[in-house]
Design an enzyme around this catalytic site. Structure first.
Site, mmCIF file in Angstrom:
data_model
loop_
_atom_site.group_PDB
_atom_site.id
_atom_site.type_symbol
_atom_site.label_atom_id
_atom_site.label_comp_id
_atom_site.label_asym_id
_atom_site.label_seq_id
_atom_site.Cartn_x
_atom_site.Cartn_y
_atom_site.Cartn_z
ATOM 1 N N ASP A 228 9.113 2.702 1.482
ATOM 2 C CA ASP A 228 7.968 3.467 1.973
ATOM 3 C C ASP A 228 7.878 3.247 3.489
ATOM 4 O OD1 ASP A 228 5.501 4.393 2.796
ATOM 5 O OD2 ASP A 228 4.420 3.642 1.036
ATOM 6 N N PHE B 171 0.861 -1.193 0.000
ATOM 7 C CA PHE B 171 0.000 0.000 0.000
ATOM 8 C C PHE B 171 0.891 1.235 0.000
ATOM 9 C CE2 PHE B 171 -2.245 3.536 1.942
ATOM 10 C CZ PHE B 171 -3.422 3.546 1.216
ATOM 11 N N LYS C 37 2.726 10.283 8.047
ATOM 12 C CA LYS C 37 1.946 9.904 9.229
ATOM 13 C C LYS C 37 2.377 10.627 10.513
ATOM 14 C CE LYS C 37 -0.796 6.247 7.610
ATOM 15 N NZ LYS C 37 -0.480 5.283 6.555
HETATM 16 C C1 LIG Z 1 -0.872 5.509 5.032
HETATM 17 C C2 LIG Z 1 0.161 5.078 4.058
HETATM 18 C C3 LIG Z 1 0.396 5.810 2.872
HETATM 19 C C4 LIG Z 1 -0.457 6.971 2.448
HETATM 20 O O1 LIG Z 1 -0.401 8.042 3.324
HETATM 21 P P1 LIG Z 1 -1.508 9.203 3.207
HETATM 22 O O2 LIG Z 1 -1.006 10.244 4.167
HETATM 23 O O3 LIG Z 1 -2.824 8.618 3.598
HETATM 24 O O4 LIG Z 1 -1.503 9.673 1.807
HETATM 25 C C5 LIG Z 1 1.422 5.389 2.051
HETATM 26 N N1 LIG Z 1 2.179 4.333 2.367
HETATM 27 C C6 LIG Z 1 1.994 3.618 3.495
HETATM 28 C C7 LIG Z 1 2.890 2.463 3.802
HETATM 29 C C8 LIG Z 1 0.965 3.957 4.370
HETATM 30 O O5 LIG Z 1 0.763 3.218 5.471
#
Ligand SMILES: *Cc1c(COP(=O)(O)O)cnc(C)c1O
Length: 392
Positions: free
Chosen positions: A219, A134, A248
């Site tokens: 990520d 994700f 986050k």
């Molecule tokens: C939450 C998340 C995102 C996206 O972040 P947003 O601030 O909602 O755009 C991307 N990568 C990972 C691994 C995430 O957990």
């Protein structure tokens, strides 16, 4: 406003993309939140990973209040004191080499920046990501995201993306070509079900990227800021990504993201990317205070300690409904043999808020400041909800 009127008002105007729980949260303190009727909950949603410092942390409250009264808007065509301090402090805790930083406002934007920089730097277009990964909801990050439900209504997505099974190094090797700009991976897949990367896979991915002239993007939007017991999960694995996406929890709960850039990435052409709100002094002040709290309270160490204890307690539960318990630090998933939604409802009725990660995984993302007794109460509520027969 009472709970029912908040829910009715919001439900009338909200977009409809979020399946919402019938609960209006109006206040928080540490790892506790309260609904509009005054009911208290232990918060293992943790702002979906944005609340690692807990709610209403005094350092964040005062940093935000002071900066709001001094300067909120200052686009990056100018320099700014808080931004300069933040960049230096963030580079100081990042894995080796990640010393240049692009600031933005969310996780998906951080991933988007990494993808754009990877393409610009290599002159190649291919991106290889992982199944169950994700990475966000904007078109580029969405193209790297695996879940069909998220992708399908918006096709065609960005061309050039391929997906390989997570932890399958041979498949990754086969997917790489002369046109691969980058490999994009989470070190621990969060949203996709709390799947831990295998060290050999992540290190192998780094090696393959170096051999083939591709860039490694990690990520760390969910795994960063102490969540897994190190400041960044990459540090557990001893990997040095070329590009790293964070967001986050980086600004103590305020919206902020960043793309950290290593030495193998060519400097992007001037004017090639940007963001109006990126690097605004308000978010920078909160992010700087966040780094000070993380170090001062050793929150990564706390996550490692409490996470190990939590994992041990959960793995000792004997329930016919549990398939597997896994996690790293305070990123914990319980894979169930049943749908997770009724379990989440059961926990809520016992005063614990938690998250799903797919249809059958219960995910816990408590603030790293959570008290040990609260974690014990969470384990108790899970045991009751899952009809545990015997607690070892
Ligand atoms: C939450 C998340 C995102 C996206 O972040 P947003 O601030 O909602 O755009 C991307 N990568 C990972 C691994 C995430 O957990």
């Amino acid at each position: 406003m009472d709970q029912q009127s908040i829910i009715e008002l919001e439900a009338r105007y909200t977009s409809g993309v979020y399946p919402k729980r019938p609960l209006a949260i109006v206040r928080g303190q540490g790892a506790r939140v309260w609904d509009a009727d005054g009911n208290e909950y232990i918060d293992c949603v943790g702002g979906q990973g944005a609340a690692n410092l807990g709610h209403a942390h005094p350092a964040i409250v005062s940093a935000v209040a002071e900066q709001a009264a001094r300067l909120i808007s200052c686009p990056e065509i100018f320099y700014n004191d808080r931004r300069a301090q933040l960049l230096a402090a963030l580079a100081g805790v990042a894995p080796a080499g990640l010393t240049r930083i692009f600031l933005c406002n969310s996780g998906t934007e951080a991933v988007e920046a990494a993808l754009k920089l990877a393409r610009a730097s290599t002159g190649r277009s291919g991106i290889v990501a992982a199944m169950r990964g994700f990475h966000g909801r904007t078109m580029g990050a969405l193209s790297a995201t695996w879940n069909r439900e998220y992708r399908q209504p918006f096709e065609p997505l960005v061309p050039g993306f391929a997906h390989v099974p997570f932890n399958d190094l041979a498949a990754l090797e086969r997917a790489l070509s002369d046109n691969t700009a980058a490999v994009l991976l989470e070190a621990v897949q969060g949203e996709g079900g709390v799947h831990l990367g295998e060290p050999a896979f992540l290190r192998g991915a780094q090696e393959l990227c170096r051999e083939r002239g591709a860039l490694l993007i990690i990520d760390e939007v969910q795994t960063g800021y102490g969540r897994t017991g190190c400041f960044f999960a990459s540090q557990h694995y001893g990997i040095e990504p070329d590009l790293m996406a964070v967001a986050k929890s980086m600004a103590g709960g305020l919206p902020m993201g960043a793309c950290l850039i290593g030495p193998r990435v060519a400097p992007p052409p001037a004017h090639s990317h940007g963001s109006t709100f990126g690097g605004n002094p308000l978010a920078c002040a909160a992010a700087l205070a966040t780094l000070q709290v993380m170090a001062g309270e050793d929150l990564p160490g706390r996550a490692a300690r409490l996470g190990a204890r939590l994992l041990e307690r959960l793995q000792a539960l004997r329930s016919p409904l549990i398939r597997e318990v896994r996690g790293l630090g305070l990123l914990v998933g319980i894979e169930l043999k049943t749908k997770v939604t009724p379990i989440l409802q059961g926990l809520q009725s016992r005063g614990v808020l938690a998250l799903p990660a797919g249809a059958t995984v219960l995910r816990l993302l408590p603030p790293l400041v959570i008290e040990e007794e609260d974690l014990e109460r969470v384990v108790g509520a899970i045991a009751q909800t899952l009809e545990v027969r015997r607690v070892a």
